[in-house]
Design an enzyme around this catalytic site. Sequence first.
Site: not given
Ligand code: RB5
Length: 149
Positions: A8, A65, A98, A134
Amino acid sequence: MKVAFGNDHAGLTMRQILLDELRGRGIEVIDLGARSEASVDYPDIAEKVCQAVAAGQADRGVLVCGTGVGISIAANKIDGIRCGLCIDEYSAVMSRRHNNANVIAMRGREFAPEENRRLLGIWLDTPFDGGERHERRIGKITSLEEYKG
Ligand code: RB5
């Protein structure tokens, strides 16, 4: 190996170094990530990458993210996905050994890019241990996909 990759906007700074690591290994990359700072919703990125893995279009997935948390939560909602959030060597190694994780979630903010690159390499290089114990536990995870409460 073919890898589906997604980030993202909060994973943007980490994006290039991880793509370089993948391509430097000769891995074919399906790039489904954000390419600008425009805000996007991390569940949408998780969905695209994990669909590619679940459908067999990619062998593994790599997600980034801000924290790695949100995108890993979203990824694990998709049948057939075992996504581990890896922020240290132990989680990178053990999520493969695992859990046979087929998707890695990485932290994009407040984290050293070179460390993420190292962790991704470890995760890619580490095989699943296999074995009844596992396999049985992973089978139980798969069974949870049918859970309706
Ligand atoms: C984006 O601001 C942020 O919330 C996203 O990248 C992430 O960290 C969410 O878990």
